[in-house]
Design an enzyme around this catalytic site. Structure first.
Site, short mmCIF file in Angstrom:
data_model
loop_
_atom_site.label_atom_id
_atom_site.label_comp_id
_atom_site.label_asym_id
_atom_site.label_seq_id
_atom_site.Cartn_x
_atom_site.Cartn_y
_atom_site.Cartn_z
N ASP A 53 98.78 67.64 43.58
CA ASP A 53 99.24 66.41 44.20
C ASP A 53 100.41 66.77 45.09
OD1 ASP A 53 100.41 64.00 44.89
OD2 ASP A 53 100.35 63.15 42.88
N SER A 129 97.24 65.37 64.33
CA SER A 129 96.36 64.44 65.02
C SER A 129 96.84 64.31 66.45
CB SER A 129 96.40 63.07 64.34
OG SER A 129 95.78 62.09 65.13
N TYR A 152 101.88 56.35 60.58
CA TYR A 152 100.96 57.48 60.68
C TYR A 152 101.26 58.34 61.91
CZ TYR A 152 96.66 60.19 60.85
OH TYR A 152 95.77 61.23 60.90
N LYS A 156 102.68 62.33 62.00
CA LYS A 156 101.98 63.47 62.59
C LYS A 156 102.83 64.15 63.67
CE LYS A 156 98.38 63.32 59.99
NZ LYS A 156 98.14 64.39 58.99
#
Length: 227
Positions: A53, A129, A152, A156
């Site tokens: 994890d 990304s 998000y 990135k």
């Protein structure tokens, strides 16, 4: 034989990258938070499984002890976070996403660094990304320019910068960041236009580079991604 660990590899891009690297002769560790799903994925692939994890220090330290030797680390685990309207996004929303997408790769790299430095060809691949690229998200011809996802996208971007910092600080390793492209996965409700095989092209290519390979680069399946 090259030993490779891929976080979040019980499904999606991580699973496909593991499948392709097993086929290339890598000894692959499927690392996943969900022990049942991870063990099944590893068995299906003919790979090894380790519970990991990325948000938990003890889990990561235990994984290092289990793996014992590592040549290639692929930091693939990531989450999209909430889909709130931008004015409703809170600091806690960012903190939740950053814990996996930013602090996770740092936590895993820090723990596995002694093993990577002991390798004859230590390689790190961080999966970011195009949504982390200022140039891409400002290009009206790119689908990424229509996305509003502060947590998000900024996570990135942070991972891209972290990659360049680590690459400069650790010249003995090859450390690069990749953009899979708009790929159909659970992360986007399988709305992506690429297959997972296409989406793992850059991941696999960068996982297979040699000692003279690039470092500190941002790459997609079609070449260099603008920063």
């Amino acid at each position: 034989m090259t030993t490779t660990l891929i976080t979040g590899s019980n499904k999606g891009l991580g699973f496909e990258a593991a499948r392709r690297l097993v086929a290339e002769g890598h000894d692959v560790w499927v690392a996943a938070r969900d022990a049942e799903a991870g063990a099944k994925a590893a068995a299906d692939l003919g790979a090894s499984f380790v519970q990991l994890d990325v948000t938990d220090d003890a889990s990561v330290v235990a994984a290092v002890a289990t793996v014992g030797h590592l040549d290639v680390l692929v930091n693939n685990a990531g989450i999209a976070g909430s889909h709130k309207d931008v004015p409703d996004v809170t600091a806690d929303d960012l903190r939740h996403v950053y814990e996996t997408n930013v602090f996770g790769p740092v936590r895993v790299l820090h723990a596995f660094l002694p093993l990577l430095l002991a390798s004859d060809n230590g390689v790190v691949v961080n999966v970011a990304s195009g949504l982390g690229s200022q140039a891409v998200t400002h290009d009206p011809d790119r689908v990424e320019s229509s996305v509003l996802a502060p947590a998000y996208c900024s996570s990135k971007s942070a991972l891209v910068m972290l990659t360049t910092q680590y690459a400069r600080a650790l010249p003995a390793l090859r450390i690069n960041v990749v953009d899979p492209g708009y790929t159909a996965t659970d992360l986007n409700g399988n709305s992506g236009t690429q297959t997972v095989t296409e989406g793992t092209d850059a991941m696999v290519a960068m996982a297979m580079i040699g000692r003279e390979g690039p470092t500190g680069t941002f790459t997609g399946r079609d070449g260099t991604v603008p920063w």
